[in-house]
Structure formats: C-alpha cells, structure tokens
Design a protein around this motif. Structure first.
Motif, PDB file in Angstrom:
ATOM      1  N   THR A  68      20.955  31.728  63.271  1.00 41.59           N
ATOM      2  CA  THR A  68      22.380  32.426  63.562  1.00 41.59           C
ATOM      3  C   THR A  68      23.285  31.953  64.735  1.00 41.59           C
ATOM      4  N   GLY A  74      24.628  27.172  65.180  1.00 40.28           N
ATOM      5  CA  GLY A  74      24.695  28.270  64.442  1.00 40.28           C
ATOM      6  C   GLY A  74      23.578  28.526  64.020  1.00 40.28           C
ATOM      7  N   GLY A  75      22.847  27.795  64.168  1.00 36.98           N
ATOM      8  CA  GLY A  75      21.506  27.285  62.655  1.00 36.98           C
ATOM      9  C   GLY A  75      21.465  26.164  61.802  1.00 36.98           C
ATOM     10  N   LYS A 308      18.877  34.384  59.340  1.00 39.74           N
ATOM     11  CA  LYS A 308      19.230  32.919  59.694  1.00 39.74           C
ATOM     12  C   LYS A 308      20.642  32.698  58.065  1.00 39.74           C
ATOM     13  N   LEU A 309      21.050  31.253  57.836  1.00 35.90           N
ATOM     14  CA  LEU A 309      21.967  31.234  57.891  1.00 35.90           C
ATOM     15  C   LEU A 309      21.695  31.099  56.004  1.00 35.90           C
ATOM     16  N   GLU A 314      28.557  30.513  54.498  1.00 36.59           N
ATOM     17  CA  GLU A 314      28.121  30.646  55.546  1.00 36.59           C
ATOM     18  C   GLU A 314      28.103  29.289  56.397  1.00 36.59           C
ATOM     19  N   GLN A 463      29.492  24.788  65.429  1.00 38.16           N
ATOM     20  CA  GLN A 463      30.736  26.027  64.865  1.00 38.16           C
ATOM     21  C   GLN A 463      32.384  25.478  64.735  1.00 38.16           C
TER      22      GLN A 463
END
Ligand SMILES: Cc1ncc(C[n+]2csc(CCOP(=O)(O)OP(=O)(O)O)c2C)c(N)n1
Ligand SMILES: [Mg+2]
Length: 701
Positions: A68, A74-75, A308-309, A314, A463
């Motif tokens: 993330t 962001g993952g 991680k997400l 999220e 993101q």
C-alpha cells in the motif's frame, strides 16, 4: 526491458530554449561531447545519489509486492509512475498510452494560447496547465509495439497535426531490443517504419552506448522543446533475462544469440567506459555492483511485509470519487455566475437571445444550448470530434459553437476514434475539460480501450494523483426514421455499463439535457469523473408526444436562476405519473420513455394507471428510486430498447432482486440481433404495442 517500464511522462524544463544544443540534425552531433556521468565513483554527491537510487529501487519493489506504500498505485498494480516527477502511470496494454501522450502534447501547446482571461472555475486563478510552458511529453514503448493500432494511430495523429501546422511537442522513444516476447522484429523493419512517419522527425542511437544515447537523447529532446514538434528516438538495445520471470527464452533463442546480447549489456558498456576513462578500476566497479545488488535485496526484504490492501472500501477508494454535494454546489455556483456577473457576456454569446427566451426547444437544440452554457461556465472546456466544428455535427447538435467560441476550443479532428479519445485523455490530464464526440455509438468500439483501459483506470492506478476528466458525447440508439441499419442505430451499451466508475447518462427529454450535462461537467471538474453522454438520435428533432403538432416533446430551457433547483444528481431517476399511477411501474430510458408515456396514455384510457420511471443514468443505476417506485405498485415492467442479452434490463432486474423486491416483474427488450434496414427494424425493436401488452399481462396474473 520490462514492458511496465514503458510510459509517458512530461519532462520539466531544466534548461531554457537558449541553452539547448544547436539543431544539427540527427546523427551529426558529436557522440561524446562530455562525460555523461558526473561523479560515478563517489565524491561529494555520493550520499545524495545513493539515497536517490535506494528510493527508486524501493518505489519499484513496492509496486512489485503490491504494498500500500507504493507511491503511485498504492498496491493496486505494479505500474510505473510518480506524481511528483510527472511520470504518468501506464497500463499493461502496450501502446495504449501513446494516443494520450499526443493529446497531452496538443493540450500543453493549446493551453498556452487559450484565452484564460475570462471567467474561471478556480477563484484563485485562470485555468492553467500544471506543466511549465516549455514542457515536452516523452513516451516510450518497445519495438514490437510500433506495429500496434494504437501506436500507428498516435504517430499518424501527431504527423497529421504537424502537417496542418499545429504544434505537438511529443518525443516517442522506441526501445528496440528486437523482440516482442518471442517474436522477432524483422531486421530493419523498426527503423524503416519509424523513419517513414510523415511529420515525425527521426533520431537514432545505439542504446548500448550510454554516452551516445545521452547525446542523441538530449539533441532529440532539445529539438522537440525548441520546435514544439513531434520526433521519435529509436534506440537499439538488447534484451537480458527473457521477457518476464516465466519466460524461458532458451526455447526460442540460441545460446549464441543470448550470449551476444549479454556481451552488449549496457551496464558492461558503462563499466568499460569508466575504466577506459580512468574513473574507476574494474575491481572497484564490481564491488560497487555487488553493493548495489545487496542494497536492492535488503530493500526487497524490507518492503515484502509492508501492508496490503485489505478491504473493498480501500481498494475502490480512488476508483471514481463521488462528492455529490460538491457537484451540486459547483452547479449552483455556475448558475450564480451565469445569472449574475456573467449575465451580459452570456447574453452576448447567445446573440442577445439566451436559450431560455427562445421558446420550447428540441433535444438537439437543448444539448446545443447546454454545451454553449458549459463553454461559458468552464473556460477550459473544449469540444472536438469528427465533423463537430465546421459542419456543427451530423445532426446539428454542435452548430454555431465554433463561430461563438473559436477554433481553439471547438475543432474538427481527424477520422480516428482512438485519437479522438486520446486527445481527450491528454487534454484532461493537462487541466482542460474535454468534451469529445464519437460520431455514432457503433464506432465507439473502434476505440473502446481508450475509455475502458485508460480513462477509467487512471485515478485507480494513481490514487487520484492524476485524472482525466472527460464528458464523451455519443449519439446512438435506434428508431431513426429514414436512416436505417445497425451502424447508425446501434442499441447496445453493454460495453459501457460494466466499466468500473464510468458514468453513463441518457437524456430523453429536452428539459433533462441541460441538467444532466451540467452535472456531468461539474462532476468532471470536481471529481475527475469520466462520463458518457449517450444521446438518443431518434429524439433529437422529435417535437410531439401524443398527437402530431402537440409539441409535447419540446422543452423549455431553464434560465440560470433555476439551475440549482433543477439539478439532476448522478444516479437519480425522473418519475412521471400517468392516470392513477397506482397499477404498474414502467422502468425505462431513452426512446423507451417516449414510447412508454404513449403506451401509458393508452393504458390510462383502459383504467390502468402507470408510473413511468426514466432512469436517466444507466451507470450508476438509480437503484434507490427504482426500488421505491417498484414497491409502490408491486408490478414492474422493464422497457429496455437495448438487447435482451447483456441489455440494461438485466441490470434492472438484478438490482430489484438484490434489494429483495418480491413483486411481479416482466421485461420487454430488443431481439438479440443487429438492427436491420427499413421496416424490418420493427421486427427486432421494442414497440408501443409490446409495452401495452406487457402491462396488461402483468395485471392479468
Ligand atoms: C495490447 C497488448 N497485447 C498483448 C500484450 C502482451 N504483451 C506484453 S509485452 C508484449 C511484447 C512487447 O514487445 P515490445 O513492444 O518489443 O516491448 P519489450 O517487451 O520487448 O520491451 C506482449 C505481446 C499486451 N500487454 N498488450
Ligand atoms: Mg521488444
């Protein structure tokens, strides 16, 4: 070379035009003017460089392990990009970023010339490009990718505009390792095809010679920056370690060929150069190489266990932000300005007669007026597409806009849907508010990936650091009298409805066109929303509803002081009560609204009361309105002019089931066929008779 490393980015100006190398032409520059590496073996900057290397490695490794903390996605994907370095993330689809790169180049130049003295969305300043005035766009791709339709579209569009005298400062960089996974580029093909692009200047260097690459790259970038014209930089290089982790290249390459590539390794070439120049010894460089390797390994271990997400919310947070109250406020603000300080300018723009004083309008006239108001409210708005400017659109919907707002803001494009949307993608990224037109729904499919794979994913993969707000106007749907056949009557929107985050609006009534368009424009500005504004062609010039001459399909255009009260939020339907409105709920949109109102009138004569729900938004569906209206009667008739398979009706019924609706439901929909020419079209399309029959059957149960 990993394909994910190919990407578009905007190069910020480090040296002004005066400091750039002379235009000596490709191949004539001294390949070794000065050392390319300032201080490779250490010295005062060593700590800074080390930190930069470590940070770069960490960025890439975080992407690879879906951390993330990955700075761009962001993952969500191992994309390559960084907002603060103006590196726009690219998707896995090779060459799909090139049309956007061309659009960005065009927009960067256009924004310099656009009149920004007028009104503004941002009270703190006029709309501006986020990039410096002399920025250029750089995009890279592999040798196999030069053959892709998206790449050839981008080269062609850059050359086409150059031919017309328009400036597009884009540098295409081709990393030619001779292979696309296992398929070889025929010897000499890449050079031949890249040299042959009209309007795109060709530069080349041996990619395994770092000094030559630096010199020619600087020359190419300088040329693009100075001339504001497109160029391609062709770098021949090698491929090491196969295409990707799972690719065993021994299956299709000989050991001798692999060894020959290893001998041309650019890292080895750099080391050789440093040793020859006396900067470092071989042993020192080897030690340095190992040290870097360990550093990367350590960083990999550090990032491996990063978070991680872990929740749906999220994952989808940056997908398509929706702030409906801010969108409503933006509409209200535009209304206040149009009614207040800008009233005189607005009246002038409409030739002294604003559309609210022009009497009842058709759907086409209402869209035209709302587009004009959009251009007044949003100085960064540009309308473009095939035939939209000089001709004013095939159906006259954009008529007069170029004359009123100028050729910089309303312009005809070349005939290529991929490039039309690519221009939109780049223009949105540059800070404009693009309103491209795809001439007919059937032709969206030529370019669909630009919407699905590019436009809709950018906020998700960055993101929200980058966005490409856009309102794509698409005339479509069936029932055209006198202009038959599938391609001008395409009645399928399945390809749009499942694109995550994409908004699909369908104005059926003239008095809905303004509110829906204003909402799409405001959502683009506020949330970076990508919308498709699907216009039912058959209703463009329709005037009557029940009887010839009744004028009941015309609508008054709302004056600005009424815009806020008439705001149409995304995902809110409009409901018409006919007769008692107690017996059947007809759920429909587009041409179905007019047919259903006519059918409901017949049913009212029989004592059957209907509520006709115009969805207005096909994505996201107005689920709350749908459930409420369905529950009132307990009998739902879905009138869906799209096809039975994959049509909108499937989504409506699924939404009812998901919400626990337990009443009766039926569906009338188009046959799973392409729409044929002439009267045969009636065999496959939904008819008013089918609607009245469907309602009677529901009541007979
Ligand atoms: C549109 C599309 N088709 C197929 C693929 C699968 N694919 C990924 S990389 C690649 C080969 C690319 O070769 P090249 O352009 O030479 O770049 P290189 O990997 O050699 O750097 C293919 C076929 C893809 N990513 N996108
Ligand atoms: Mg290749």
């Amino acid at each position: 070379m990993d394909v994910y490393a190919h990407g578009p980015f905007v190069v910020r100006a480090a040296v002004g035009p005066a400091g750039e190398p002379a235009d000596a032409g490709p191949g004539t520059v001294d390949p070794r003017p000065e050392p390319a590496v300032a201080d490779p073996a250490g010295g005062p900057d060593r700590d800074g460089w080390q930190e930069a290397y470590a940070e770069a490695a960490r960025d890439v490794l975080r992407g690879m392990v879906a951390s993330t903390r990955d700075p761009i996605a962001g993952g969500r994907h191992k994309v390559f990009g960084r907002a603060d370095l103006a590196v726009v993330p690219t998707t896995s689809t090779i060459a799909s970023h090139l049309p956007r790169a061309v659009g960005l180049g065009l927009a960067v130049e256009r924004l310099r010339r656009m009149d920004t003295a007028g009104r503004r969305d941002d009270p703190d300043g006029p709309p501006r490009s986020p990039w410096p005035r002399d920025a250029i766009v750089v995009c890279s791709f592999g040798d196999a990718s030069v053959n892709h339709a998206s790449a050839t579209a981008a080269f062609n569009t850059a050359g086409w505009y150059d031919h017309t005298g328009l400036r597009i400062p884009v540098l295409f960089v081709c990393e030619d390792n001779g292979l696309g996974i296992s398929v070889r580029s025929p010897e000499g093909w890449v050079e031949r095809t890249l040299r042959a692009r009209p309007g795109v200047r060709y530069f080349t260097a041996d990619g395994t010679d770092p000094v030559a690459v630096h010199a020619v790259a600087a020359e190419a970038a300088g040329w693009v920056r100075r001339h504001r014209r497109p160029a391609v930089l062709h770098l021949r290089t090698v491929r090491l370690l196969g295409h990707a982790g799972a690719d065993a290249e021994q299956a299709y390459r000989s050991t001798a060929e692999i060894a020959a590539d290893e001998a041309r390794d650019p890292v080895l070439a750099t080391a050789r150069l440093l040793v020859e120049a006396g900067v470092a010894t071989g042993e020192e460089l080897l030690a340095r190489y190992d040290e870097r390797g360990w550093q990367v390994r350590r960083t990999a271990e550090e990032v491996l266990d990063e978070p991680k997400l872990a929740a749906v919310a999220e994952v989808v947070a940056p997908l398509s932000p929706r702030r409906p109250s801010r969108v409503a406020a933006a509409v209200a603000q535009a209304a206040q300005r149009a009614a207040g300080p800008d009233a005189t300018g607005r009246a002038e723009a409409f030739g002294g007669k604003p559309p609210e004083l022009a009497g009842p309008l058709t759907l086409a006239q209402s869209i035209n007026a709302a587009l004009a108001d959009g251009m007044l409210s949003h100085p960064q708005l540009a309308v473009f597409g095939e035939d939209v400017a000089a001709k004013g659109g095939v159906y006259g919907v954009t008529k007069g806009l170029r004359e009123r707002f100028g050729a910089a803001r309303v312009f005809d494009t070349l005939l290529d849907e991929t490039s039309v949307l690519g221009l939109g993608l780049g223009a949105g990224l540059a800070g404009m508010l693009p309103v491209p037109e795809i001439q007919y729904l059937a032709y969206l499919h030529n370019a669909e990936d630009q919407l699905r794979g590019e436009a809709a994913t950018l906020q998700f993969f960055s993101q929200g650091a980058f966005r490409n707000p856009m309102v794509v106007r698409v005339p479509g749907l069936a029932y055209q009298e006198g202009f038959g056949g599938h391609f001008h009557n395409d009645n399928s929107v399945a390809v749009l409805r499942d694109v995550p985050g994409l908004v699909v609006a369908v104005p059926a009534r003239p008095d809905d066109a303004g509110p829906l368009l204003r909402t799409c424009l405001a959502a683009a500005v506020v949330d970076g929303t990508v919308s498709v504004f699907l216009e039912p062609i058959a209703l463009y010039h329709t005037r009557d509803l029940y009887e010839p001459g009744d004028g009941e399909w015309l609508g008054a255009y709302a004056e600005p002081s009424a815009w806020a009260a008439g705001h149409a939020p995304i995902g809110r339907a409009r409901v018409y009560g006919v007769g008692s409105a107690e017996d059947v709920t007809i759920v429909t949109f587009g041409n179905g609204v007019r047919m259903s109102l006519r059918a409901a009138s017949t049913l009212a004569d029989e004592g059957i009361g209907c509520r006709v729900v115009d969805l207005r938004w096909l994505a996201p569906l107005p689920v709350a309105d749908l459930i409420r209206e369905a529950s009132v009667t307990g009998r739902v008739l879905v009138v869906d002019e799209t096809r039975r398979s994959g049509g909108v009706g499937e989504g409506i019924l699924a939404a009812l089931v998901d919400a626990g609706y337990v009443g009766a439901a039926r569906r009338v929909a188009a046959v799973d066929s392409f729409v044929p020419l002439g009267p045969a079209a009636r065999q496959v399309l939904v008819s008013e008779d089918a609607i009245t029959q469907g309602a009677r059957t529901l009541l007979a149960r």
